[in-house]
Design a protein around this motif. Structure first.
Motif, PDB file in Angstrom:
ATOM      1  N   GLN A   5       0.833  -1.200   0.000  1.00 23.09           N
ATOM      2  CA  GLN A   5       0.000   0.000   0.000  1.00 23.09           C
ATOM      3  C   GLN A   5       0.869   1.252   0.000  1.00 23.09           C
ATOM      4  O   GLN A   5       2.055   1.218   0.278  1.00 23.09           O
ATOM      5  N   GLY A   6       0.207   2.355  -0.305  1.00 24.00           N
ATOM      6  CA  GLY A   6       0.871   3.640  -0.284  1.00 24.00           C
ATOM      7  C   GLY A   6      -0.168   4.711  -0.495  1.00 24.00           C
ATOM      8  O   GLY A   6      -1.296   4.417  -0.928  1.00 24.00           O
ATOM      9  N   ILE A   7       0.201   5.939  -0.180  1.00 24.30           N
ATOM     10  CA  ILE A   7      -0.780   7.006  -0.277  1.00 24.30           C
ATOM     11  C   ILE A   7      -0.866   7.564  -1.705  1.00 24.30           C
ATOM     12  O   ILE A   7      -1.834   8.201  -2.086  1.00 24.30           O
TER      13      ILE A   7
ATOM     14  N   CYS B 119       3.132   2.333  -4.530  1.00 26.00           N
ATOM     15  CA  CYS B 119       2.515   1.651  -3.386  1.00 26.00           C
ATOM     16  C   CYS B 119       3.453   0.501  -3.035  1.00 26.00           C
ATOM     17  O   CYS B 119       3.334  -0.599  -3.570  1.00 26.00           O
ATOM     18  N   ASP B 120       4.438   0.792  -2.201  1.00 23.86           N
ATOM     19  CA  ASP B 120       5.564  -0.125  -2.036  1.00 23.86           C
ATOM     20  C   ASP B 120       5.752  -0.624  -0.608  1.00 23.86           C
ATOM     21  O   ASP B 120       6.716  -1.283  -0.300  1.00 23.86           O
TER      22      ASP B 120
ATOM     23  N   THR C  15       7.973   4.970  -0.114  1.00 23.22           N
ATOM     24  CA  THR C  15       7.611   6.227  -0.776  1.00 23.22           C
ATOM     25  C   THR C  15       6.862   7.191   0.132  1.00 23.22           C
ATOM     26  O   THR C  15       7.235   8.345   0.256  1.00 23.22           O
ATOM     27  N   GLY C  16       5.799   6.692   0.767  1.00 23.59           N
ATOM     28  CA  GLY C  16       4.979   7.566   1.608  1.00 23.59           C
ATOM     29  C   GLY C  16       4.586   8.834   0.858  1.00 23.59           C
ATOM     30  O   GLY C  16       4.253   8.813  -0.327  1.00 23.59           O
ATOM     31  N   MET C  17       4.653   9.942   1.568  1.00 25.74           N
ATOM     32  CA  MET C  17       4.323  11.234   0.967  1.00 25.74           C
ATOM     33  C   MET C  17       5.544  11.883   0.333  1.00 25.74           C
ATOM     34  O   MET C  17       5.472  13.010  -0.143  1.00 25.74           O
ATOM     35  N   GLY C  18       6.679  11.184   0.401  1.00 20.41           N
ATOM     36  CA  GLY C  18       7.935  11.784  -0.040  1.00 20.41           C
ATOM     37  C   GLY C  18       7.924  12.227  -1.487  1.00 20.41           C
ATOM     38  O   GLY C  18       8.623  13.165  -1.875  1.00 20.41           O
ATOM     39  N   ALA C  19       7.121  11.553  -2.306  1.00 19.91           N
ATOM     40  CA  ALA C  19       7.091  11.919  -3.719  1.00 19.91           C
ATOM     41  C   ALA C  19       6.546  13.332  -3.896  1.00 19.91           C
ATOM     42  O   ALA C  19       6.968  14.076  -4.784  1.00 19.91           O
TER      43      ALA C  19
ATOM     44  N   SER D   4      11.143   8.804   4.820  1.00 20.91           N
ATOM     45  CA  SER D   4      10.946  10.242   5.002  1.00 20.91           C
ATOM     46  C   SER D   4       9.641  10.619   4.306  1.00 20.91           C
ATOM     47  O   SER D   4       9.150   9.906   3.441  1.00 20.91           O
ATOM     48  N   THR D   5       9.091  11.736   4.715  1.00 20.90           N
ATOM     49  CA  THR D   5       7.765  12.087   4.200  1.00 20.90           C
ATOM     50  C   THR D   5       7.570  13.594   4.234  1.00 20.90           C
ATOM     51  O   THR D   5       8.536  14.367   4.304  1.00 20.90           O
TER      52      THR D   5
END
Lengths: 778, 161
Positions: A93-95, A103-104, A335-339, A372-373
């Motif tokens: 999952q991922g945001i 979604c890693d 990944t989170g919100m980091g992208a 990180s995010t």
């Protein structure tokens, strides 16, 4: 004491409207609950028959899970369940739901762990102590793998592979470009312009919410799940939990009435939510998981550490000609919100200047460290630290006035950032003027002390929909009861920033009633409309617009009835103010709001008055519907013997459009200043081989009351046509300028250029030593 | 060690609890008596979210065993209001917006209450106020609004009702 607010009215689009509620001093709608201890946080929830969960975490930064044996743990009396990845659906999952490859993250991974502290198993037991003891009885067999911790190492060809198939560990890249950058640099060189390049290193920072991550999940035999969660978005949490459990969203209820801080760290799915939900679903019993402070620090999320290469061309008279920047961020394991931070950092790195040619290449690199995010400022504090210091140094190198250079290049209203964004209201120039006046009025500050400045801007909510929400970005439903009291249902999330109060103010102003007439319902997916939640400084503008629209809808229904009731000539206009329904041209002619409501509901066959509103940005470019602007000045003194910094004062000239809640605005300014000062010179997350060295509040220093300087605000009032009553963001942006402004103060006080955060005494002394050596060698 | 009975007074009410002697005061307050206004934010006596008054002095309730306060008078945030009337410092917090998420607020109010009591009848400096709440971390407000609230009460702006 401490904060003086000077009001300076400045208006891009002049309005002379007098408001009854907006920009007046009101108590927070949840204030009494908070000062009497009545406010119930997830941390406080206790349900009948509730079990307590604990999470077993990886001691290795990178390892393959060979086997997990839970037999011994299950035998411990009081243990009710132990779950591992095998008890889950194994969904990654991922945001960033729109992009499958991003979604890693499998909370409770099946195959391998990628950072120290990653969850591998979870226990539910009758007490927290028994659950804790059971963790020691879980036998995990790992095959330890080579690990990598820094992005500039992880991007190398022979670096360990953290996610299969991801080449050179590059998680996401971002390219932003306008104008002909190469030609602009070539031309600058030909014309004798000044070109400067620097490398910067920006550290991470922990959100350090006072309420650590916490969740209580209660699955019942009807197949419904209720989760009390410490979250910034009840809707995101609902959708993400439903996704990983294979449930329908509507069967999951998320409640987040009071949240003990967020700051960007609490809107992804976390292990407290996920593990408690998995355990509860297995046992049909409520399960509570609260992270310890140490768990919260080693295994939640953090502000993204960034390496920036910045090359800028400026003409000899201070015209900014071109910039090219490359950024490598330490993305951590997932990944989170980091992208999003990767994108926004690159965009706000251009702020608030009119670059004819601009290029940014950002690389988010996986490493074997905690992910990180986003964190308050969303990549912009790092970007400004590099940009605003380099511009200051270039001004000094060329002997130019830094205020004048900034003024010359600053955004102005109705400016288009080529291909990216359209700026409507903008008070940047006025911010510069006022800070220049303020700084110059201070006169000579004495040795080792100086004022440093930084300008910047920020978005009022993001336009991007990487979550792939099928709903409007914000929605509101307003219901008027027979006695005129108002139920306002919103999906926006109050995490302490005061959005419930902001919405109550907007509703009261629009309906023409008082704040105490409004009851705000938020943080409950069963009863409130979906909303993307508290991130990207979006709620005042987006949820505020939805609330305004809902209230206008309800008010229109009331006024339609009032027209008929009062038998008015149709050329007259009606309005409601302070519970008085009246003819605008003749305010004395009217009726009581309560009387109107009673009659209108009777006329509607007994139906309560219901208004609906929603907001989704359209035709506003790629980033945000509106932008705040500011310039901040930091007055700091540095002891050249010890390298210790004493900040005397922080003054900010701030354009947030029309202020809605003045007490809340001061709170945002002061709170951002303390968090941003912490980032600038105190807070850091040092690691050794992926292990955090300061995972507690003894060794991780935050600003405490005695260090907090005097703060002041000069309000530059503009009117933003896209915002409710002309309002823009005032939450996150104020975190952006501080590190850069402090760096510039140090530069002017001691003549040293600081390229690494935080600005510790050790780094200051080293820079002073290097400066001395350089001067001696001359 | 055997569990034992312990008598203590919280917010003017006598309670008897049956606890393990290693039980912390904060655990008795929150888990045994249900006064969840008192919070916890760390395990290292660093954050001050659990601050209560013991015989009028501020104490981090995660740093003492419950048995150490046997027979003493404990005041939590729930004990600040009297018959629904807020205490001066609670009112000052409302007027000054001295809280945001509210999680540190109960502990901060108790430290402020103890500071004001200790300095009753004398003028206090801003620096003294800041030192008076040094043990309490607030991640939201930046402290200045809290300092303003304490200063207003110290200056007599608010009266006990």
């Amino acid at each position: 004491m401490s904060t003086e607010i000077k009001e300076l009215k400045y208006s891009t689009f002049k309005t002379n409207i007098k408001y009854s509620v907006i920009n007046t001093k009101v108590h927070n709608v949840d204030g009494i609950a908070k000062v009497t201890g009545r406010a119930q946080y997830t941390f406080d929830i206790k349900l009948p028959g509730m079990l307590y969960g604990k999470i077993l975490r990886s001691p290795h930064p990178h390892a393959r899970i060979i086997n997990i044996d839970t037999t011994r743990a299950m035998e411990l009396p009081g243990v009710k369940a132990v779950v591992t990845g095998k008890d889950t659906l194994g969904i990654k999952q991922g945001i960033w739901r729109r992009y499958e490859e991003l979604c890693d993250e499998q909370i409770l991974p099946l195959e391998k762990v990628r950072y120290i502290g990653e969850p591998v198993a979870a226990v539910a037991a009758v007490t927290e102590e028994i659950a804790e003891q059971a963790l020691d009885l879980i036998d995990v067999e790992y095959e330890v793998l080579p690990a990598v911790f820094e992005p500039l190492d992880a991007i190398k060809k022979d670096a360990p592979v953290i996610h299969e198939g991801v080449e050179r560990n590059v998680n996401v890249t971002r390219h932003i470009e306008w104008g002909d950058v190469d030609e602009a640099f070539a031309e600058a060189e030909k014309n004798g312009g000044y070109i400067r390049e620097d490398w910067f290193r920006c550290s991470g920072q922990h959100h350090m919410c006072m309420e650590t991550r916490a969740a209580v999940s209660s699955y019942t035999p009807e197949g419904k799940l209720t989760v009390w969660a410490s979250t910034q978005s009840a809707y995101y949490t609902q959708a993400l939990i439903a996704g990983v459990l294979g449930m329908r969203e509507g069967d999951v209820r998320v409640i987040a009435t009071y949240v003990g801080g967020g700051f960007g760290g609490k809107f992804e799915l976390d292990a407290a939510m996920f593990c408690s939900a998995v355990l509860s679903k297995k046992l049909c019993k409520p399960v509570k998981i609260v992270f310890t402070r140490e768990e919260d620090m080693i295994a939640s999320k953090r502000r993204t550490p960034m390496y920036y290469y910045v090359r800028t061309a400026m003409s000899r008279d201070g015209q900014l000609l071109a910039r090219e920047s490359r950024m490598f961020s330490n993305g951590g394991a997932y990944t989170g919100m980091g992208a999003t931070a990767l994108y926004l950092s690159g965009f706000f790195h251009s702020f608030p200047y009119k670059w004819k040619a601009y290029r940014y290449d950002g690389y988010r690199v996986y490493t074997n460290t905690m992910p990180s995010t986003s964190m308050r400022g969303f990549g912009a504090p790092q970007a400004m630290f590099c940009s605003e210091q380099q511009i200051e140094w270039m001004c000094a190198d060329l002997g130019l006035d830094p205020y004048e250079v900034r003024r010359k290049n600053a955004h102005t209203e109705c400016y288009e950032v080529p291909g990216q964004a359209f700026i409507q209201s903008c008070g940047m120039t006025e911010c510069i003027d006022k800070i220049e006046q303020w700084a110059k009025s201070k006169g000579d500050l004495g040795p080792n002390r100086a004022i440093g400045i930084s300008s910047c801007g920020f978005m009022s909510g993001g336009i991007f929909n990487w979550f792939d929400s099928p709903y409007s970005f914000s929605s509101a439903v307003v219901t008027i009861n027979i006695d005129g009291t108002v139920e306002l249902h919103v999906g926006c999330q109050d995490i302490g920033q005061g959005s419930n109060t902001t919405m109550a103010i907007i509703a009261a102003e629009t309906l023409g009633v008082k704040v105490e007439d409004i009851k705000v319902h938020s943080g409950d997916t069963d009863h409130c409309p979906a909303d993307l939640g508290a991130w990207g400084s979006r709620q005042t503008l987006m949820a505020g617009n939805a609330v305004k629209m809902a209230c206008e809808d309800a008010k229109r229904q009331l006024l339609e009835f009032a027209y008929a009731e009062m038998g008015l000539n149709i050329v007259y206009d009606l309005d409601i103010k302070d519970r008085w329904v009246h003819v605008i041209a003749r305010p004395e002619r009217g009726m009581k709001y309560e009387d109107l409501v009673r009659k209108a509901i009777r006329a509607k066959d007994g139906q309560r008055i219901v208004g609906r509103g929603y907001y989704t940005p359209h035709r506003k470019g790629m980033i945000s519907p509106a932008y705040s602007y500011m310039m901040q000045a930091v007055d700091a003194e540095i002891d050249p013997e010890t390298g210790k910094i004493k900040v005397h004062e922080i003054m900010t000239a701030h354009d947030c459009g029309q202020p809605i809640n003045p007490l809340g605005l001061v709170g945002q300014l002061e709170g951002a200043a303390s968090m941003a000062l912490g980032y600038a010179y105190l807070e850091d997350l040092p690691m050794d081989e992926g292990k955090l060295l300061n995972p507690n509040l003894v060794d991780y220093k935050v600003i405490r009351a005695p260090e907090m300087p005097k703060t002041g605000m000069i309000d530059i009032e503009t009117y933003e046509a896209e915002g409710p009553y002309g309002a823009k963001e005032a939450g996150e942006g104020l975190t952006n300028p501080t590190a850069a402004a402090l760096g510039n103060a140090i530069f002017h006080a001691l003549g040293i250029q600081m390229k690494e955060l935080p600005l510790t005494p050790e780094r200051i002394l080293r820079a002073l030593r290097e400066k001395k050596e350089k001067e001696a060698n001359k | 060690m055997e569990k034992r009975a312990l008598k203590l007074s919280v917010n003017g009410q006598e309670y008897e609890v049956f606890i393990h002697p290693k039980t912390l005061l904060v655990e008795v307050i929150r888990d045994h008596l249900g006064f969840t206004g008192t919070k916890r934010g760390c395990e290292t006596v660093s954050c001050g979210a659990c601050t209560v008054l013991v015989n009028g002095a501020s104490v981090k309730s995660c740093s003492v065993l419950a048995v150490q306060v046997e027979g003493m008078e404990v005041t939590t945030v729930e004990g600040l209001e009297q018959d629904g009337k807020l205490s001066p410092i609670q009112k000052a917090f409302l007027d000054n917006g001295s809280y945001q998420c509210g999680f540190c607020t109960p502990g901060m109010l108790m430290s402020a209450t103890a500071f004001l009591k200790e300095n009753e009848g004398r003028e206090v400096t801003e620096h003294e106020i800041r030192e008076g709440i040094e043990g309490n971390i607030c991640r939201c407000t930046g402290y200045n609004s809290i300092v303003r609230a304490i200063d207003a009460v110290a200056k007599g702006t608010y009266k006990e009702e």
